[in-house]
Design a protein around this motif. Sequence first.
Motif, PDB file in Angstrom:
ATOM      1  N   TRP A   1       0.812  -1.211   0.000  1.00 29.17           N
ATOM      2  CA  TRP A   1       0.000   0.000   0.000  1.00 29.17           C
ATOM      3  C   TRP A   1       0.855   1.275   0.000  1.00 29.17           C
ATOM      4  N   GLY A   2       1.849   1.354   0.885  1.00 28.38           N
ATOM      5  CA  GLY A   2       2.642   2.570   1.013  1.00 28.38           C
ATOM      6  C   GLY A   2       3.400   2.918  -0.252  1.00 28.38           C
ATOM      7  N   ASP A   3       4.039   1.925  -0.860  1.00 23.47           N
ATOM      8  CA  ASP A   3       4.794   2.179  -2.090  1.00 23.47           C
ATOM      9  C   ASP A   3       3.875   2.608  -3.231  1.00 23.47           C
ATOM     10  N   ILE A   4       2.704   1.977  -3.322  1.00 25.15           N
ATOM     11  CA  ILE A   4       1.762   2.336  -4.385  1.00 25.15           C
ATOM     12  C   ILE A   4       1.231   3.750  -4.183  1.00 25.15           C
ATOM     13  N   ALA A   5       0.866   4.072  -2.945  1.00 27.01           N
ATOM     14  CA  ALA A   5       0.349   5.409  -2.655  1.00 27.01           C
ATOM     15  C   ALA A   5       1.417   6.468  -2.890  1.00 27.01           C
ATOM     16  N   ALA A   6       2.656   6.176  -2.491  1.00 23.45           N
ATOM     17  CA  ALA A   6       3.743   7.123  -2.716  1.00 23.45           C
ATOM     18  C   ALA A   6       3.979   7.340  -4.208  1.00 23.45           C
ATOM     19  N   GLY A   7       3.898   6.267  -4.981  1.00 24.50           N
ATOM     20  CA  GLY A   7       4.056   6.385  -6.429  1.00 24.50           C
ATOM     21  C   GLY A   7       2.963   7.239  -7.046  1.00 24.50           C
ATOM     22  N   ASN A   8       1.719   7.026  -6.599  1.00 19.58           N
ATOM     23  CA  ASN A   8       0.611   7.858  -7.090  1.00 19.58           C
ATOM     24  C   ASN A   8       0.834   9.318  -6.748  1.00 19.58           C
ATOM     25  N   LEU A   9       1.313   9.576  -5.539  1.00 19.88           N
ATOM     26  CA  LEU A   9       1.544  10.948  -5.103  1.00 19.88           C
ATOM     27  C   LEU A   9       2.613  11.626  -5.952  1.00 19.88           C
ATOM     28  N   ARG A  10       3.700  10.924  -6.188  1.00 16.09           N
ATOM     29  CA  ARG A  10       4.771  11.517  -7.007  1.00 16.09           C
ATOM     30  C   ARG A  10       4.291  11.777  -8.427  1.00 16.09           C
ATOM     31  N   LYS A  11       3.484  10.894  -8.957  1.00 15.80           N
ATOM     32  CA  LYS A  11       2.986  11.052 -10.329  1.00 15.80           C
ATOM     33  C   LYS A  11       2.120  12.297 -10.463  1.00 15.80           C
ATOM     34  N   VAL A  12       1.329  12.574  -9.429  1.00 13.91           N
ATOM     35  CA  VAL A  12       0.355  13.658  -9.512  1.00 13.91           C
ATOM     36  C   VAL A  12       0.925  14.997  -9.085  1.00 13.91           C
ATOM     37  N   SER A  13       1.706  15.018  -8.007  1.00 14.26           N
ATOM     38  CA  SER A  13       2.081  16.293  -7.387  1.00 14.26           C
ATOM     39  C   SER A  13       3.580  16.492  -7.225  1.00 14.26           C
ATOM     40  N   ALA A  14       4.397  15.761  -7.987  1.00 13.99           N
ATOM     41  CA  ALA A  14       5.848  15.900  -7.870  1.00 13.99           C
ATOM     42  C   ALA A  14       6.340  17.229  -8.410  1.00 13.99           C
ATOM     43  N   ASP A  15       5.571  17.862  -9.274  1.00 14.98           N
ATOM     44  CA  ASP A  15       5.921  19.170  -9.826  1.00 14.98           C
ATOM     45  C   ASP A  15       4.816  20.155  -9.455  1.00 14.98           C
ATOM     46  N   GLY A  16       5.141  21.430  -9.520  1.00 12.29           N
ATOM     47  CA  GLY A  16       4.107  22.418  -9.253  1.00 12.29           C
ATOM     48  C   GLY A  16       4.126  22.923  -7.825  1.00 12.29           C
ATOM     49  N   PRO A  17       3.055  23.581  -7.404  1.00 11.64           N
ATOM     50  CA  PRO A  17       3.054  24.286  -6.119  1.00 11.64           C
ATOM     51  C   PRO A  17       3.123  23.380  -4.893  1.00 11.64           C
ATOM     52  N   TYR A  18       2.774  22.096  -5.035  1.00 18.33           N
ATOM     53  CA  TYR A  18       2.764  21.188  -3.890  1.00 18.33           C
ATOM     54  C   TYR A  18       3.969  20.253  -3.882  1.00 18.33           C
ATOM     55  N   ALA A  19       4.931  20.499  -4.755  1.00 18.93           N
ATOM     56  CA  ALA A  19       6.018  19.551  -4.975  1.00 18.93           C
ATOM     57  C   ALA A  19       6.823  19.278  -3.708  1.00 18.93           C
ATOM     58  N   LYS A  20       7.146  20.309  -2.951  1.00 24.93           N
ATOM     59  CA  LYS A  20       7.997  20.113  -1.770  1.00 24.93           C
ATOM     60  C   LYS A  20       7.306  19.214  -0.743  1.00 24.93           C
ATOM     61  N   ARG A  21       6.060  19.492  -0.458  1.00 16.02           N
ATOM     62  CA  ARG A  21       5.338  18.686   0.522  1.00 16.02           C
ATOM     63  C   ARG A  21       5.053  17.289  -0.024  1.00 16.02           C
ATOM     64  N   ALA A  22       4.788  17.198  -1.330  1.00 17.82           N
ATOM     65  CA  ALA A  22       4.541  15.889  -1.934  1.00 17.82           C
ATOM     66  C   ALA A  22       5.775  15.008  -1.831  1.00 17.82           C
ATOM     67  N   GLY A  23       6.943  15.594  -2.089  1.00 20.35           N
ATOM     68  CA  GLY A  23       8.179  14.827  -1.984  1.00 20.35           C
ATOM     69  C   GLY A  23       8.425  14.328  -0.576  1.00 20.35           C
ATOM     70  N   ALA A  24       8.165  15.183   0.401  1.00 19.15           N
ATOM     71  CA  ALA A  24       8.365  14.797   1.800  1.00 19.15           C
ATOM     72  C   ALA A  24       7.378  13.713   2.212  1.00 19.15           C
ATOM     73  N   MET A  25       6.143  13.863   1.791  1.00 19.57           N
ATOM     74  CA  MET A  25       5.121  12.888   2.162  1.00 19.57           C
ATOM     75  C   MET A  25       5.396  11.535   1.512  1.00 19.57           C
ATOM     76  N   ALA A  26       5.761  11.541   0.232  1.00 18.43           N
ATOM     77  CA  ALA A  26       6.064  10.295  -0.466  1.00 18.43           C
ATOM     78  C   ALA A  26       7.259   9.598   0.175  1.00 18.43           C
ATOM     79  N   ALA A  27       8.271  10.361   0.558  1.00 20.37           N
ATOM     80  CA  ALA A  27       9.446   9.783   1.204  1.00 20.37           C
ATOM     81  C   ALA A  27       9.068   9.152   2.540  1.00 20.37           C
ATOM     82  N   SER A  28       8.180   9.812   3.269  1.00 19.92           N
ATOM     83  CA  SER A  28       7.729   9.271   4.552  1.00 19.92           C
ATOM     84  C   SER A  28       6.961   7.965   4.366  1.00 19.92           C
ATOM     85  N   MET A  29       6.091   7.931   3.366  1.00 19.52           N
ATOM     86  CA  MET A  29       5.255   6.755   3.142  1.00 19.52           C
ATOM     87  C   MET A  29       6.067   5.540   2.712  1.00 19.52           C
TER      88      MET A  29
END
Length: 276
Positions: free
Chosen positions: A183-211
């Motif tokens: 679950w965690g790896d899949i959710a992190a992958g989805n997060l990076r795909k959607v929000s790795a660039d743009g205004p939420y990129a910094k928080r998305a990267g941190a959240m994906a790394a945590s997951m």
Amino acid sequence: MTARIALVTGASSGIGEATARKLHALGYVVYGAARRVDRMEQLAADGIRTIAMDVTDDDSLRTAVDRILSETGRIDVLVNNAGYGSYGAVEEVPLDEARYQFEVNVFGAARLIQLVLPGMRTQRSGTIVNISSMGGRIYTPLGGWYHGTKFALEALSDCLRLETKPFGVDVVVIEPGSIQTEWGDIAAGNLRKVSADGPYAKRAGAMAASMASEANARRNSPPTVIADAIAKAVTARGPRTRYTAGFAAKPLITLRRVLPDRAFDALISRVTGTAV
């Protein structure tokens, strides 16, 4: 005594696989359902009946339930476990993906409930187990659509419990914490795909790394912890309405209950490394 019949969705791995094995060991005739039957070959070899099922396809659900009823005449336990985590900023997740998240996590479960309930009402017994999450009671950054499905499943289960009580049918919610699954790896992958660039990129990267971090993975509980909770629920004469198990679930749910919203916001941001 006639063996009890259980249907477990999402049985190809993780919680679903562990639950199918646990119920089989307890003497249930278990049907393990998943989209990919080939991933359940070992379950089949161990005596669990495997069945193809896509919870977003009504024909697939009808065919599966009809097969079970034709072979056994009844369904005593339904474990709605199939699901995944769609993460990404609410602004950035395409609505088609948001709808699919609800189709899998909520409407697929609801449709199976509709299909098995007539038989359970007729036999005046049965247990419906909906696998929610601690994420049905708390929230994390960039998980709006995922948490929305789990909050919805909790509310649906509460209403359903009131509806089915006069017919002798129990409805149980299971709230896993952090579990050793894909679950965690899949959710992190989805997060990076959607929000790795743009205004939420910094928080998305941190959240994906945590997951997906190895440190978190080492603390996660094995899926058998949840399978044991499910087994306890379905074998109880009067099961509890909710069972919470797995790493961090009970303390985080308790903190959500006692802390003001802003305080919990700050806590969960620190825990996930997304504090700004």
